[in-house]
Design a protein around this motif. Structure first.
Motif, PDB file in Angstrom:
ATOM      1  N   GLN A 100       9.310 -31.922 -16.720  1.00 54.75           N
ATOM      2  CA  GLN A 100       9.923 -32.985 -15.926  1.00 54.75           C
ATOM      3  C   GLN A 100      11.358 -33.260 -16.352  1.00 54.75           C
ATOM      4  N   ARG A 101      11.644 -33.229 -17.644  1.00 58.06           N
ATOM      5  CA  ARG A 101      13.005 -33.466 -18.102  1.00 58.06           C
ATOM      6  C   ARG A 101      13.949 -32.402 -17.548  1.00 58.06           C
ATOM      7  N   ALA A 102      13.499 -31.144 -17.557  1.00 52.60           N
ATOM      8  CA  ALA A 102      14.320 -30.062 -17.008  1.00 52.60           C
ATOM      9  C   ALA A 102      14.558 -30.260 -15.513  1.00 52.60           C
ATOM     10  N   VAL A 103      13.523 -30.676 -14.795  1.00 50.74           N
ATOM     11  CA  VAL A 103      13.661 -30.893 -13.353  1.00 50.74           C
ATOM     12  C   VAL A 103      14.641 -32.029 -13.067  1.00 50.74           C
ATOM     13  N   ASP A 104      14.575 -33.103 -13.851  1.00 46.43           N
ATOM     14  CA  ASP A 104      15.521 -34.210 -13.672  1.00 46.43           C
ATOM     15  C   ASP A 104      16.960 -33.743 -13.900  1.00 46.43           C
ATOM     16  N   LEU A 105      17.155 -32.918 -14.911  1.00 49.38           N
ATOM     17  CA  LEU A 105      18.495 -32.381 -15.186  1.00 49.38           C
ATOM     18  C   LEU A 105      18.935 -31.424 -14.080  1.00 49.38           C
ATOM     19  N   ALA A 106      18.015 -30.587 -13.605  1.00 50.58           N
ATOM     20  CA  ALA A 106      18.345 -29.674 -12.507  1.00 50.58           C
ATOM     21  C   ALA A 106      18.772 -30.451 -11.273  1.00 50.58           C
ATOM     22  N   SER A 107      18.092 -31.571 -11.007  1.00 50.41           N
ATOM     23  CA  SER A 107      18.456 -32.411  -9.868  1.00 50.41           C
ATOM     24  C   SER A 107      19.878 -32.945 -10.014  1.00 50.41           C
ATOM     25  N   ALA A 108      20.215 -33.431 -11.217  1.00 53.41           N
ATOM     26  CA  ALA A 108      21.571 -33.929 -11.468  1.00 53.41           C
ATOM     27  C   ALA A 108      22.602 -32.815 -11.349  1.00 53.41           C
ATOM     28  N   ASN A 109      22.242 -31.626 -11.818  1.00 51.78           N
ATOM     29  CA  ASN A 109      23.181 -30.499 -11.762  1.00 51.78           C
ATOM     30  C   ASN A 109      23.398 -30.004 -10.329  1.00 51.78           C
ATOM     31  N   LEU A 110      22.357 -30.033  -9.523  1.00 57.04           N
ATOM     32  CA  LEU A 110      22.516 -29.682  -8.111  1.00 57.04           C
ATOM     33  C   LEU A 110      23.501 -30.634  -7.430  1.00 57.04           C
ATOM     34  N   LYS A 111      23.359 -31.930  -7.731  1.00 52.91           N
ATOM     35  CA  LYS A 111      24.263 -32.917  -7.138  1.00 52.91           C
ATOM     36  C   LYS A 111      25.692 -32.702  -7.622  1.00 52.91           C
ATOM     37  N   ARG A 112      25.840 -32.321  -8.884  1.00 50.57           N
ATOM     38  CA  ARG A 112      27.177 -32.102  -9.443  1.00 50.57           C
ATOM     39  C   ARG A 112      27.917 -31.022  -8.670  1.00 50.57           C
ATOM     40  N   TYR A 113      27.189 -29.987  -8.216  1.00 53.08           N
ATOM     41  CA  TYR A 113      27.823 -28.882  -7.491  1.00 53.08           C
ATOM     42  C   TYR A 113      27.637 -28.977  -5.981  1.00 53.08           C
ATOM     43  N   ALA A 114      27.086 -30.101  -5.539  1.00 54.50           N
ATOM     44  CA  ALA A 114      26.948 -30.367  -4.101  1.00 54.50           C
ATOM     45  C   ALA A 114      26.239 -29.221  -3.377  1.00 54.50           C
ATOM     46  N   VAL A 115      25.205 -28.681  -4.028  1.00 55.45           N
ATOM     47  CA  VAL A 115      24.370 -27.671  -3.385  1.00 55.45           C
ATOM     48  C   VAL A 115      22.957 -28.223  -3.260  1.00 55.45           C
ATOM     49  N   TYR A 116      22.225 -27.760  -2.256  1.00 49.70           N
ATOM     50  CA  TYR A 116      20.890 -28.294  -1.998  1.00 49.70           C
ATOM     51  C   TYR A 116      19.824 -27.250  -2.284  1.00 49.70           C
ATOM     52  N   ALA A 117      18.742 -27.709  -2.901  1.00 46.24           N
ATOM     53  CA  ALA A 117      17.552 -26.881  -3.087  1.00 46.24           C
ATOM     54  C   ALA A 117      16.333 -27.775  -3.005  1.00 46.24           C
ATOM     55  N   ASP A 118      15.220 -27.234  -2.557  1.00 44.72           N
ATOM     56  CA  ASP A 118      13.938 -27.924  -2.680  1.00 44.72           C
ATOM     57  C   ASP A 118      13.514 -27.792  -4.137  1.00 44.72           C
ATOM     58  N   LEU A 119      13.330 -28.914  -4.818  1.00 44.98           N
ATOM     59  CA  LEU A 119      13.101 -28.930  -6.263  1.00 44.98           C
ATOM     60  C   LEU A 119      11.793 -29.645  -6.561  1.00 44.98           C
ATOM     61  N   PHE A 120      10.912 -28.964  -7.339  1.00 42.22           N
ATOM     62  CA  PHE A 120       9.591 -29.518  -7.620  1.00 42.22           C
ATOM     63  C   PHE A 120       9.240 -29.389  -9.096  1.00 42.22           C
ATOM     64  N   CYS A 121       8.592 -30.427  -9.628  1.00 41.97           N
ATOM     65  CA  CYS A 121       8.005 -30.348 -10.965  1.00 41.97           C
ATOM     66  C   CYS A 121       6.534 -29.999 -10.794  1.00 41.97           C
ATOM     67  N   GLN A 122       6.185 -28.753 -11.082  1.00 36.78           N
ATOM     68  CA  GLN A 122       4.808 -28.293 -10.913  1.00 36.78           C
ATOM     69  C   GLN A 122       4.570 -27.041 -11.735  1.00 36.78           C
ATOM     70  N   ASP A 123       3.307 -26.731 -11.951  1.00 35.81           N
ATOM     71  CA  ASP A 123       2.908 -25.560 -12.730  1.00 35.81           C
ATOM     72  C   ASP A 123       2.607 -24.419 -11.782  1.00 35.81           C
TER      73      ASP A 123
END
Length: 202
Positions: free
Chosen positions: A91-114
């Motif tokens: 979850q921590r990695a996913v939260d950081l990935a979300s912030a990093n996506l916003k930083r570069y103004a790119v969109y992805a479907d992002l999920f925390c799952q196994d």
């Protein structure tokens, strides 16, 4: 011992930035303790990205399997025209990935799952979490193959000493044609594609 392939809510934070250059473009991502990558862009991920950007071009759909803080998904989405999905168990990695996506103004479907739960992808990119063990990695290989589209390709980076040859043999046992695409500093880059729908692409 805690590592990036699990959620440790008690792990102390150590926020900082990870800087790297790919394809003559600089990136700076937020990172923290207990995630991948924590301190630097690892050699395997760099080689995987450089190889992908040379060999692939704008697959319709891409999955970054085990995205960590997002270097692979963000770079590919930034430099390709593709529909990007990113997943990670941490979850921590996913939260950081979300912030990093916003930083570069790119969109992805992002999920925390196994693992992969749905969807079909033209390109799946995977740097296996070696510490998670062979059973977990091979289960993720199976899921990746199951979720490849008709002519889709799974791209994998592994160290030879971490079982790259055995992984190739396992993917072949799943009915895949496997090709070694690149190797450097002990890392192998290889692709897997279902034999019945193998593309004529090199």
């Amino acid at each position: 011992m805690s590592h990036y392939f699990e959620n440790d809510m008690d792990l102390k934070h150590d926020p900082h930035e990870l800087r790297f250059e790919i394809n003559q473009k600089e990136y700076c991502l937020k990172t923290d303790a207990g995630v991948f990558s924590k301190d630097r862009l690892d050699t395997g991920t760099r080689l995987l990205l450089e190889t992908l950007l040379e060999k692939e071009k704008d697959p319709v759909t891409t999955l970054d399997l085990g995205c960590g803080i997002g270097p692979v998904g963000i770079v590919l989405k930034d430099q390709w025209n593709t529909q990007m999905t990113m997943i990670d168990i941490n979850q921590r990695a996913v939260d950081l990935a979300s912030a990093n996506l916003k930083r570069y103004a790119v969109y992805a479907d992002l999920f925390c799952q196994d693992g992969i739960q749905e969807g079909q992808y033209a390109c799946i990119v995977f740097n296996p979490p070696i510490r998670a063990g062979k059973k977990v990695i091979y289960r993720l290989f199976q899921e990746a193959v199951d979720h490849l589209s008709r002519e889709g390709r799974l791209w994998v980076v592994m160290r030879k000493q971490h079982g790259a040859q055995s992984a190739i043999q396992y993917l072949e046992s799943l009915g895949c044609s496997v090709k070694k695409v690149n190797r450097e500093k002990g890392f192998w880059i290889f692709t897997a594609q279902k034999k019945s729908t193998e593309s004529s692409k090199d």
